[in-house]
Design a protein around this motif. Structure first.
Motif, PDB file in Angstrom:
ATOM      1  N   UNK A   1     -14.243 -24.711  -0.717  1.00 20.90           N
ATOM      2  CA  UNK A   1     -15.323 -24.422  -1.678  1.00 20.90           C
ATOM      3  C   UNK A   1     -16.063 -23.208  -1.126  1.00 20.90           C
ATOM      4  N   UNK A   2     -16.103 -22.143  -1.915  1.00 25.81           N
ATOM      5  CA  UNK A   2     -16.704 -20.916  -1.399  1.00 25.81           C
ATOM      6  C   UNK A   2     -17.017 -19.950  -2.522  1.00 25.81           C
ATOM      7  N   UNK A   3     -17.915 -19.017  -2.229  1.00 24.01           N
ATOM      8  CA  UNK A   3     -18.104 -17.861  -3.110  1.00 24.01           C
ATOM      9  C   UNK A   3     -18.524 -16.680  -2.249  1.00 24.01           C
ATOM     10  N   UNK A   4     -18.255 -15.446  -2.713  1.00 24.10           N
ATOM     11  CA  UNK A   4     -18.535 -14.271  -1.883  1.00 24.10           C
ATOM     12  C   UNK A   4     -19.985 -14.240  -1.402  1.00 24.10           C
ATOM     13  N   UNK A   5     -20.142 -13.956  -0.108  1.00 24.19           N
ATOM     14  CA  UNK A   5     -21.475 -13.828   0.479  1.00 24.19           C
ATOM     15  C   UNK A   5     -22.139 -15.138   0.837  1.00 24.19           C
ATOM     16  N   UNK A   6     -21.456 -16.268   0.575  1.00 25.57           N
ATOM     17  CA  UNK A   6     -22.122 -17.569   0.812  1.00 25.57           C
ATOM     18  C   UNK A   6     -21.330 -18.462   1.771  1.00 25.57           C
ATOM     19  N   UNK A   7     -20.502 -17.868   2.624  1.00 28.92           N
ATOM     20  CA  UNK A   7     -19.740 -18.671   3.582  1.00 28.92           C
ATOM     21  C   UNK A   7     -18.643 -19.482   2.909  1.00 28.92           C
ATOM     22  N   UNK A   8     -17.917 -20.239   3.707  1.00 31.77           N
ATOM     23  CA  UNK A   8     -16.822 -21.058   3.167  1.00 31.77           C
ATOM     24  C   UNK A   8     -16.933 -22.472   3.719  1.00 31.77           C
ATOM     25  N   UNK A   9     -16.494 -23.432   2.912  1.00 34.13           N
ATOM     26  CA  UNK A   9     -16.534 -24.838   3.301  1.00 34.13           C
ATOM     27  C   UNK A   9     -15.126 -25.415   3.093  1.00 34.13           C
ATOM     28  N   UNK A  10     -14.380 -25.570   4.191  1.00 35.38           N
ATOM     29  CA  UNK A  10     -13.034 -26.137   4.121  1.00 35.38           C
ATOM     30  C   UNK A  10     -13.132 -27.645   4.312  1.00 35.38           C
ATOM     31  N   UNK A  11     -12.538 -28.383   3.406  1.00 37.91           N
ATOM     32  CA  UNK A  11     -12.661 -29.843   3.420  1.00 37.91           C
ATOM     33  C   UNK A  11     -11.279 -30.484   3.382  1.00 37.91           C
ATOM     34  N   UNK A  12     -11.064 -31.484   4.244  1.00 37.27           N
ATOM     35  CA  UNK A  12      -9.837 -32.269   4.077  1.00 37.27           C
ATOM     36  C   UNK A  12     -10.173 -33.752   4.118  1.00 37.27           C
ATOM     37  N   UNK A  13      -9.340 -34.531   3.421  1.00 39.27           N
ATOM     38  CA  UNK A  13      -9.538 -35.976   3.377  1.00 39.27           C
ATOM     39  C   UNK A  13      -8.282 -36.673   3.879  1.00 39.27           C
ATOM     40  N   UNK A  14      -8.479 -37.844   4.482  1.00 36.89           N
ATOM     41  CA  UNK A  14      -7.363 -38.711   4.883  1.00 36.89           C
ATOM     42  C   UNK A  14      -7.740 -40.117   4.429  1.00 36.89           C
ATOM     43  N   UNK A  15      -6.820 -40.842   3.763  1.00 37.01           N
ATOM     44  CA  UNK A  15      -7.182 -42.182   3.276  1.00 37.01           C
ATOM     45  C   UNK A  15      -7.430 -43.167   4.420  1.00 37.01           C
ATOM     46  N   UNK A  16      -8.394 -44.037   4.229  1.00 37.84           N
ATOM     47  CA  UNK A  16      -8.642 -45.130   5.179  1.00 37.84           C
ATOM     48  C   UNK A  16      -7.621 -46.236   4.926  1.00 37.84           C
ATOM     49  N   UNK A  17      -7.210 -46.947   5.974  1.00 42.88           N
ATOM     50  CA  UNK A  17      -6.251 -48.034   5.734  1.00 42.88           C
ATOM     51  C   UNK A  17      -6.835 -49.083   4.793  1.00 42.88           C
ATOM     52  N   UNK A  18      -6.015 -49.597   3.892  1.00 43.73           N
ATOM     53  CA  UNK A  18      -6.470 -50.620   2.939  1.00 43.73           C
ATOM     54  C   UNK A  18      -6.613 -51.933   3.715  1.00 43.73           C
ATOM     55  N   UNK A  19      -7.813 -52.585   3.673  1.00 42.83           N
ATOM     56  CA  UNK A  19      -7.958 -53.835   4.424  1.00 42.83           C
ATOM     57  C   UNK A  19      -7.025 -54.903   3.875  1.00 42.83           C
TER      58      UNK A  19
ATOM     59  N   UNK B   1      -0.039 -37.487   4.567  1.00 48.90           N
ATOM     60  CA  UNK B   1      -0.744 -38.752   4.836  1.00 48.90           C
ATOM     61  C   UNK B   1      -1.582 -39.226   3.646  1.00 48.90           C
ATOM     62  N   UNK B   2      -1.382 -38.594   2.472  1.00 48.13           N
ATOM     63  CA  UNK B   2      -2.069 -39.046   1.261  1.00 48.13           C
ATOM     64  C   UNK B   2      -3.441 -38.447   1.063  1.00 48.13           C
ATOM     65  N   UNK B   3      -3.728 -37.370   1.786  1.00 48.69           N
ATOM     66  CA  UNK B   3      -5.039 -36.726   1.648  1.00 48.69           C
ATOM     67  C   UNK B   3      -4.943 -35.411   0.905  1.00 48.69           C
ATOM     68  N   UNK B   4      -6.026 -34.638   0.958  1.00 49.68           N
ATOM     69  CA  UNK B   4      -6.089 -33.325   0.312  1.00 49.68           C
ATOM     70  C   UNK B   4      -6.772 -32.329   1.235  1.00 49.68           C
TER      71      UNK B   4
END
Length: 239
Positions: free
Chosen positions: A219-237, A212-215
């Motif tokens: 983002x993480x490092x040992x002992x500091x938890x993990x942050x999973x991120x995904x993006x989806x593009x908004x429709x172009x007006x 769908x054009x996203x990613x």
């Protein structure tokens, strides 16, 4: 030539991992079934425990086979997609609700920062739900019971919707941040820990958001938890 050899090696690795992943639950199912068959007078408690394991292992096999088929369809371009307007805030909220019981059982806190009516994107609702459930069920697996916390945050920047699933688990090394998106590769020490899941959830999720054009990244490092991120593009007006 080098590239072909590399592809051959990857295919061999893939096949040997698949057969190993299938053999493990099958061995367990067969051994326990034989014990039940040979001892019809087995204590009810043991019988129930064995049958519980057999059901769980059979479900694990089904999940694995479905994910392998899903992956194969996506990679060959034969996957079926139902694309339409989807309120991504609703999808995130529903995924959190559907896993609420699992979080309660594991004694892990789950909270979300989601607008009441989220942004609308063009995507396949079921597939986006699959991504969300994947990220949440991964997070709950790796955080400690009792003190575990998973937070979901939804934001937009005008071009993309961004969904972040953060946890306070053990975190990942820089190498693991790359490896977990490869097929059948999982975080954690697979030599000492029994791998949980199939190791296909993240690669499939990444393929879905990229379709769908996203990613999707971590983002993480040992002992500091993990942050999973995904993006989806908004429709172009429209002009």
């Amino acid at each position: 030539n080098e590239r072909l050899r590399e592809l051959d090696r990857m295919k061999d690795d893939f096949i040997s991992t698949v057969t190993h992943e299938l053999r493990t639950p099958l061995t367990s199912i067969r051994a326990l079934s034989e014990m039940l068959h040979e001892d019809p007078r087995m204590e009810l408690v043991d019988r129930k425990r064995f049958l519980g394991i057999i059901v769980n292992e059979a479900e694990r096999l089904t999940r694995l086979i479905n994910q392998i088929l899903d992956m194969a369809k996506m990679e060959s371009g034969r996957a079926e997609w139902t694309t339409g307007s989807v309120d991504i805030g609703e999808v995130v909220g529903e995924a959190m609700d559907s896993l609420g019981q699992l979080f309660r059982e594991k004694d892990v806190a789950l909270d979300g920062d989601i607008p009441e009516s989220g942004p609308v994107v063009l995507a396949d609702r079921d597939r986006l739900t699959q991504v969300m459930i994947n990220l949440l069920s991964n997070a709950v697996k790796f955080v400690p019971g009792g003190t575990g916390r998973v937070s979901v945050k939804l934001t937009t920047d005008g071009k993309f919707v961004r969904v972040a699933v953060s946890d306070n688990g053990p975190g990942l090394t820089a190498e693991e941040c790359v490896v977990i998106f490869e097929k059948f590769r999982q975080g954690g020490n697979t030599l000492t820990d029994k791998p949980q899941g199939t190791g296909l959830g993240l690669p499939i999720s990444r393929q879905i958001v990229e379709y769908f054009g996203g990613n999707l990244w971590v983002e993480s490092q040992p002992g500091a938890g993990a942050n999973f991120i995904f993006t989806v593009p908004l429709p172009v007006p429209e002009e």
